[in-house]
Design an enzyme around this catalytic site. Structure first.
Site, PDB file in Angstrom:
ATOM      1  N   HIS A 144      15.151   4.492  -7.934  1.00 24.56           N
ATOM      2  CA  HIS A 144      15.711   4.619  -9.247  1.00 24.56           C
ATOM      3  C   HIS A 144      15.048   6.407  -9.465  1.00 24.56           C
ATOM      4  O   HIS A 144      14.063   6.497  -9.451  1.00 24.56           O
ATOM      5  CB  HIS A 144      15.111   3.821 -10.533  1.00 24.56           C
ATOM      6  CG  HIS A 144      15.266   2.520  -9.819  1.00 24.56           C
ATOM      7  ND1 HIS A 144      16.597   1.942  -9.448  1.00 24.56           N
ATOM      8  CD2 HIS A 144      14.581   1.539  -9.861  1.00 24.56           C
ATOM      9  CE1 HIS A 144      16.506   0.819  -8.839  1.00 24.56           C
ATOM     10  NE2 HIS A 144      15.151   0.239  -9.156  1.00 24.56           N
ATOM     11  N   TYR A 159      20.722   4.362  -7.397  1.00 22.23           N
ATOM     12  CA  TYR A 159      21.511   3.803  -8.474  1.00 22.23           C
ATOM     13  C   TYR A 159      20.687   3.567  -9.520  1.00 22.23           C
ATOM     14  O   TYR A 159      19.301   3.791  -9.647  1.00 22.23           O
ATOM     15  CB  TYR A 159      21.992   2.245  -7.796  1.00 22.23           C
ATOM     16  CG  TYR A 159      21.049   1.598  -7.457  1.00 22.23           C
ATOM     17  CD1 TYR A 159      19.988   0.802  -7.965  1.00 22.23           C
ATOM     18  CD2 TYR A 159      20.575   1.406  -5.891  1.00 22.23           C
ATOM     19  CE1 TYR A 159      19.079  -0.070  -7.442  1.00 22.23           C
ATOM     20  CE2 TYR A 159      19.903   0.728  -5.271  1.00 22.23           C
ATOM     21  CZ  TYR A 159      19.132  -0.018  -6.039  1.00 22.23           C
ATOM     22  OH  TYR A 159      18.148  -0.984  -5.653  1.00 22.23           O
TER      23      TYR A 159
END
Length: 308
Positions: free
Chosen positions: A284, A236
């Site tokens: 990330h 994400y």
């Protein structure tokens, strides 16, 4: 004559209601449909990369009337293995919006039609940058997680109008700073709700900020950033990258500070000594995020200050 008088009264009533509704919802309308930009550099058709990715129909922040779909909720729910169903999520939101503002609120810009925003990341490249005055000059100054200002004013400024956080990075804000809540799991919503529940005295038990200045990230916006801007890379998006993309939705001019590694390749924070040269960006996709920011900067869509 009586008919004409009644028609006049009816017209005045309709006008009054219209003015009331406009005043009540102007904040959110301004978020979704920015006024004509009067900045020196405005977003335009020349911003190729921006126009390939930006979708203004996606609301960056939740309101009491946001229509989140169950598919969008399920995508978000699996980020942290939430066990609660969609109905529980909606019920929790309903409770929250009975306490906080039903629509996100933004201050007016100093110059009409030109809202400037500074998005301040936490990269070590801010050390020695002396960006402080430039950051403080912008209409909105958005800081991320626990990034401090005290003792670092020369490099990062002293003003904070919006503070992005989630429970693990939470802090208590003053009465004039917006709490921008990034929810990654249902417990984050429960934590926020618990911050404003009142005790026997009628006052909030554990207030974190002014309840009228709370903004909650839309899970659908998180999905949109992950899929549209990052091509589903990583698990994400990072908090910092989502903050920057949200600024493209609410600001007319965006200034980005404190993103990426320093000149030595360190991803440390500006207020901490470097712990390890092998420190990475976790779940990330740091490289993809930085490449997207760099692309926006190269096309002069945003102002990107790389520091030291």
């Amino acid at each position: 004559m009586r008919v004409q008088f009644k028609m006049l009264i009816a017209l005045l009533a309709v006008t009054t209601i219209g003015v009331f509704l406009t005043a009540s919802y102007s904040g959110w309308i301004e978020l979704k449909m920015p006024s004509s930009c009067r900045c020196e550099k405005c977003f335009s058709e020349e911003d190729v990369f921006l126009n390939q990715h930006l979708n203004r129909s996606i609301e960056p922040f939740l309101s009491a009337t946001t229509k989140l779909t169950e598919d969008e909720y399920n995508w978000w729910r699996h980020l942290q293995r939430n066990r609660h169903n969609f109905n529980y999520f909606k019920a929790t939101l309903d409770k929250l919006f009975k306490i906080i503002s039903p629509t996100p609120v933004l201050e007016k810009s100093k110059t009409e039609g030109c809202r400037t925003c500074a998005v301040v990341g936490n990269s070590v490249n801010l050390k020695g940058s002396r960006y402080g005055p430039l950051i403080d000059f912008q209409d909105i100054v958005i800081r991320i997680n626990q990034g401090p200002t005290k003792g670092f004013e020369e490099d990062v400024g002293s003003r904070t109008t919006h503070r992005v956080m989630y429970p693990e990075s939470g802090s208590v804000l003053d009465n004039s700073t917006h709490l921008v809540m990034f929810i990654f799991k249902i417990r984050d919503l429960e934590w926020l709700l618990g911050s404003f529940l009142t005790g026997t005295s009628g006052k909030p038990v554990n207030p974190r900020a002014n309840k009228d200045l709370v903004m909650v990230l839309n899970p659908a916006f998180m999905k949109y950033v992950h899929q549209k801007w990052l091509g589903k890379k990583g698990k994400y998006p990072s908090t910092g990258f989502m903050t920057l993309i949200s600024a493209l939705h609410i600001c007319d001019e965006v200034h980005a500070f404190g993103f990426g590694a320093d000149s030595n390749g360190s991803w440390s924070h500006y207020w901490q000594p470097m712990k390890s040269k092998k420190f990475k960006t976790g779940n990330h996709p740091g490289k993809q995020e930085y490449a997207a920011i760099d692309k926006l900067a190269n096309e002069n869509t945003i102002y990107f200050y790389k520091g030291n």
